[in-house]
Design a protein around this motif. Structure first.
Motif, PDB file in Angstrom:
ATOM      1  N   ALA A 215       0.842  -1.198   0.000  1.00  0.00           N
ATOM      2  CA  ALA A 215       0.000   0.000   0.000  1.00  0.00           C
ATOM      3  C   ALA A 215       0.873   1.244   0.000  1.00  0.00           C
ATOM      4  N   LEU A 216       0.357   2.295  -0.630  1.00  0.00           N
ATOM      5  CA  LEU A 216       1.067   3.564  -0.736  1.00  0.00           C
ATOM      6  C   LEU A 216       0.135   4.707  -0.392  1.00  0.00           C
ATOM      7  N   LEU A 217       0.650   5.707   0.305  1.00  0.00           N
ATOM      8  CA  LEU A 217      -0.036   6.987   0.430  1.00  0.00           C
ATOM      9  C   LEU A 217       0.917   8.049  -0.094  1.00  0.00           C
ATOM     10  N   TRP A 218       0.551   8.652  -1.213  1.00  0.00           N
ATOM     11  CA  TRP A 218       1.365   9.696  -1.822  1.00  0.00           C
ATOM     12  C   TRP A 218       0.726  11.055  -1.582  1.00  0.00           C
ATOM     13  N   ASN A 219       1.554  12.053  -1.267  1.00  0.00           N
ATOM     14  CA  ASN A 219       1.036  13.416  -1.201  1.00  0.00           C
ATOM     15  C   ASN A 219       1.532  14.286  -2.357  1.00  0.00           C
ATOM     16  N   LEU A 220       2.152  13.654  -3.328  1.00  0.00           N
ATOM     17  CA  LEU A 220       2.408  14.246  -4.637  1.00  0.00           C
ATOM     18  C   LEU A 220       1.987  13.202  -5.646  1.00  0.00           C
ATOM     19  N   VAL A 221       1.143  13.596  -6.596  1.00  0.00           N
ATOM     20  CA  VAL A 221       0.522  12.608  -7.493  1.00  0.00           C
ATOM     21  C   VAL A 221       0.982  12.856  -8.925  1.00  0.00           C
ATOM     22  N   PRO A 222       1.951  12.068  -9.420  1.00  0.00           N
ATOM     23  CA  PRO A 222       2.530  12.289 -10.749  1.00  0.00           C
ATOM     24  C   PRO A 222       1.739  11.583 -11.850  1.00  0.00           C
ATOM     25  N   SER A 223       0.492  11.937 -12.014  1.00  0.00           N
ATOM     26  CA  SER A 223      -0.365  11.250 -12.983  1.00  0.00           C
ATOM     27  C   SER A 223      -0.223  11.879 -14.374  1.00  0.00           C
ATOM     28  N   ARG A 224      -0.732  11.182 -15.354  1.00  0.00           N
ATOM     29  CA  ARG A 224      -0.731  11.649 -16.745  1.00  0.00           C
ATOM     30  C   ARG A 224      -2.158  11.613 -17.283  1.00  0.00           C
ATOM     31  N   PRO A 225      -2.454  12.404 -18.319  1.00  0.00           N
ATOM     32  CA  PRO A 225      -3.790  12.327 -18.921  1.00  0.00           C
ATOM     33  C   PRO A 225      -4.064  10.925 -19.464  1.00  0.00           C
TER      34      PRO A 225
ATOM     35  N   PRO B 190      13.560   5.491 -15.394  1.00  0.00           N
ATOM     36  CA  PRO B 190      13.725   6.947 -15.277  1.00  0.00           C
ATOM     37  C   PRO B 190      12.534   7.583 -14.577  1.00  0.00           C
ATOM     38  N   VAL B 191      12.816   8.650 -13.831  1.00  0.00           N
ATOM     39  CA  VAL B 191      11.834   9.207 -12.912  1.00  0.00           C
ATOM     40  C   VAL B 191      10.571   9.703 -13.606  1.00  0.00           C
ATOM     41  N   GLU B 192      10.678  10.156 -14.862  1.00  0.00           N
ATOM     42  CA  GLU B 192       9.531  10.755 -15.533  1.00  0.00           C
ATOM     43  C   GLU B 192       8.599   9.740 -16.194  1.00  0.00           C
ATOM     44  N   VAL B 193       8.997   8.478 -16.236  1.00  0.00           N
ATOM     45  CA  VAL B 193       8.191   7.469 -16.935  1.00  0.00           C
ATOM     46  C   VAL B 193       7.069   6.977 -16.031  1.00  0.00           C
ATOM     47  N   PRO B 194       5.795   7.058 -16.497  1.00  0.00           N
ATOM     48  CA  PRO B 194       4.682   6.595 -15.667  1.00  0.00           C
ATOM     49  C   PRO B 194       4.647   5.076 -15.567  1.00  0.00           C
ATOM     50  N   ALA B 195       3.963   4.590 -14.554  1.00  0.00           N
ATOM     51  CA  ALA B 195       3.826   3.149 -14.370  1.00  0.00           C
ATOM     52  C   ALA B 195       2.500   2.857 -13.701  1.00  0.00           C
ATOM     53  N   CYS B 196       1.975   1.670 -13.954  1.00  0.00           N
ATOM     54  CA  CYS B 196       0.732   1.230 -13.335  1.00  0.00           C
ATOM     55  C   CYS B 196       1.050   0.181 -12.283  1.00  0.00           C
ATOM     56  N   LEU B 197       0.690   0.468 -11.026  1.00  0.00           N
ATOM     57  CA  LEU B 197       0.939  -0.459  -9.928  1.00  0.00           C
ATOM     58  C   LEU B 197      -0.354  -1.218  -9.633  1.00  0.00           C
TER      59      LEU B 197
ATOM     60  N   LYS C  12      -7.899  14.812 -10.509  1.00  0.00           N
ATOM     61  CA  LYS C  12      -8.023  13.507  -9.847  1.00  0.00           C
ATOM     62  C   LYS C  12      -8.293  12.388 -10.837  1.00  0.00           C
ATOM     63  N   ALA C  13      -9.070  12.671 -11.885  1.00  0.00           N
ATOM     64  CA  ALA C  13      -9.436  11.629 -12.846  1.00  0.00           C
ATOM     65  C   ALA C  13      -8.215  11.044 -13.544  1.00  0.00           C
ATOM     66  N   TRP C  14      -7.172  11.808 -13.673  1.00  0.00           N
ATOM     67  CA  TRP C  14      -5.972  11.309 -14.349  1.00  0.00           C
ATOM     68  C   TRP C  14      -5.289  10.204 -13.556  1.00  0.00           C
ATOM     69  N   ALA C  15      -5.559  10.115 -12.287  1.00  0.00           N
ATOM     70  CA  ALA C  15      -4.857   9.167 -11.423  1.00  0.00           C
ATOM     71  C   ALA C  15      -5.257   7.719 -11.673  1.00  0.00           C
ATOM     72  N   ARG C  16      -6.343   7.499 -12.406  1.00  0.00           N
ATOM     73  CA  ARG C  16      -6.786   6.109 -12.630  1.00  0.00           C
ATOM     74  C   ARG C  16      -5.730   5.276 -13.334  1.00  0.00           C
ATOM     75  N   SER C  17      -4.863   5.926 -14.094  1.00  0.00           N
ATOM     76  CA  SER C  17      -3.827   5.189 -14.825  1.00  0.00           C
ATOM     77  C   SER C  17      -2.698   4.713 -13.920  1.00  0.00           C
ATOM     78  N   LEU C  18      -2.674   5.168 -12.670  1.00  0.00           N
ATOM     79  CA  LEU C  18      -1.585   4.810 -11.765  1.00  0.00           C
ATOM     80  C   LEU C  18      -1.729   3.411 -11.191  1.00  0.00           C
ATOM     81  N   GLY C  19      -2.944   2.860 -11.220  1.00  0.00           N
ATOM     82  CA  GLY C  19      -3.142   1.524 -10.671  1.00  0.00           C
ATOM     83  C   GLY C  19      -4.402   1.434  -9.847  1.00  0.00           C
ATOM     84  N   GLN C  20      -4.335   0.671  -8.769  1.00  0.00           N
ATOM     85  CA  GLN C  20      -5.487   0.358  -7.937  1.00  0.00           C
ATOM     86  C   GLN C  20      -5.715   1.478  -6.903  1.00  0.00           C
ATOM     87  N   VAL C  21      -6.297   2.571  -7.373  1.00  0.00           N
ATOM     88  CA  VAL C  21      -6.538   3.713  -6.494  1.00  0.00           C
ATOM     89  C   VAL C  21      -7.742   3.412  -5.604  1.00  0.00           C
TER      90      VAL C  21
END
Length: 421
Positions: free
Chosen positions: A214-224, A340-347, A366-375
């Motif tokens: 589990a992760l709690l992030w307070n900076l959310v590096p999401s992409r469209p 590399p730090v700028e590359v998005p990933a799905c967890l 907030k809607a962009w965060a769906r690509s990050l994984g199991q939000v």
């Protein structure tokens, strides 16, 4: 008196040596700082130089804080505050960089059900940030909430951990070092709370190791959204073309773009020429003060920084084991490699909690965060900025409680460690 060393088993039967450790900066180094501050030469500034001009830190602020740092600040208070906590030094073996000494705080709860929580800082933060969270986590327990074992390492090249002088220490190496420490401490599974560089480091932990749950992030590096998710992609296109963003989303996008345009110079310098800026930061306490204080001011939500707090944060770098310049290498090294730090990933196998603060430096819809994984959890806070653990520790602790309490989205995700007896 000799201190007992513990040999702990890490992944693949590697041995992590752990010994109790207390910070003790030599008095000569403290006096040398005072002398350097007394001899400081200040630059001039344009007439009317204030924060609103956008030129950087006003001269009056630098002079005031430098005087406080020289005449009134007592490093031993900060040192004693950290040394009062259970602090250790771990010798963590790596495949390509030898054994790294990692300074860390380990506040262990009496309950075997405590949730293992790894707290990861970034730049210009440090382990000091967690000192505001720890008392609040104790209050959570008194109020019937979940309990935690908290592990707070100084990242390699930061604070009182050792430096990595061989090129090539990428995100995966930061991630593997942190995971190795957690595993050696007996945590087969754990959660992470992170902002700044802790976000990409924890992302790579999740990509490389099944231990992270589990992760709690307070900076959310999401992409469209992309065409891979057709409905979400079409929704994004319509929203963007017709400018249908909410007021909060519009303000967040505007702030993000403004910082990219007017506040990202430090990032380009540290990413492209870290050794060059390191000479200035290592040699000049005034330069280091201005370099860090600008971020403390610009990245928070009108937080009333005291001179004592600013000097404490800056001193964590000035008195660091390898000098403040070593910390800039993370920008250069993590832009390369397999992750590399700028590359998005799905967890997809990690439960994600996302906390949004209105003065964060990257603030996306907030809607962009769906690509990050199991939000499983998202919270928009009404106040706060980049250094949430320091500026809004109540909010971070509230988010942890919301994620891990009974009947909450991450309850029971760590086998045998639900946070409750």
């Amino acid at each position: 008196m000799a201190q007992a060393t513990r040999d702990l088993k890490g992944p693949s039967n590697s041995v992590v040596k752990v010994v109790p450790y207390k910070i003790e900066v030599p008095e000569a180094k403290i006096q040398r700082l005072k002398s350097r501050l007394a001899d400081a030469e200040f630059s001039d500034e344009l007439i009317g130089g204030e924060w609103e001009s956008g030129d950087g830190v006003p001269l009056a602020d630098v002079r005031r804080i430098a005087t406080y740092w020289r005449d009134r600040f007592d490093w031993r208070r900060v040192e004693s505050k950290l040394n009062a906590l259970p602090t250790f030094m771990a010798s963590v073996p790596t495949n390509d960089f030898g054994d790294l000494e990692v300074y860390f705080i380990h506040v262990k709860h009496a309950s075997e059900k405590a949730i293992p929580l790894l707290f990861l800082h970034g730049w210009p933060g440090s382990v000091l940030e967690v000192t505001k969270l720890l008392p609040l986590l104790t209050d959570v327990e008194r109020n019937g909430g979940p309990v935690f074992d908290v592990v707070v390492p100084s990242l390699p090249n930061f604070g009182f951990s050792s430096a990595v002088r061989k090129p090539g220490f990428r995100l995966e190496h930061y991630a593997d070092t942190c995971n190795q420490l957690m595993t050696a401490l007996g945590y087969k599974q754990y959660a992470v709370q992170a902002g700044d560089f802790g976000v990409p480091i924890s992302k790579v932990i999740g990509m490389r190791h099944k231990n992270l749950k589990a992760l709690l992030w307070n900076l959310v590096p999401s992409r469209p959204p992309t065409a891979a998710s057709p409905i979400a992609f079409m929704r994004f296109i319509v929203t963007h073309l017709l400018n249908l963003y909410t007021d909060r989303e519009a303000r967040g996008l505007e702030r993000t773009m403004n910082i990219q345009k007017d506040g990202w110079g430090y990032h380009h310098i540290q990413q492209t020429k870290p050794e060059t800026i390191a000479y200035a930061l290592n040699d000049s306490p005034i330069g280091l003060l201005a370099w860090i204080y600008e971020k403390l001011h610009d990245w928070t939500d009108e937080y009333p920084w005291t001179d004592e707090e600013v000097c404490s944060w800056v001193s964590m770098y000035w008195f660091s084991r390898n000098g403040p310049g070593a910390s800039t290498r993370i920008y250069h090294e993590t832009a390369k490699g397999d992750y590399p730090v700028e590359v998005p990933a799905c967890l997809s196998d990690v439960k994600l909690g996302l906390a949004y603060f209105p003065k964060e430096i990257v603030l996306l819809p907030k809607a962009w965060a769906r690509s990050l994984g199991q939000v499983v959890y998202q919270k928009e806070h009404d106040k706060g900025g980049h250094f949430a653990a320091w500026e809004r520790p109540d909010a971070i602790v509230g988010d942890l409680v919301a994620m891990f309490s009974r009947d909450s989205p991450a309850y029971g995700v760590i086998d045998g460690r639900e946070g409750f007896e």
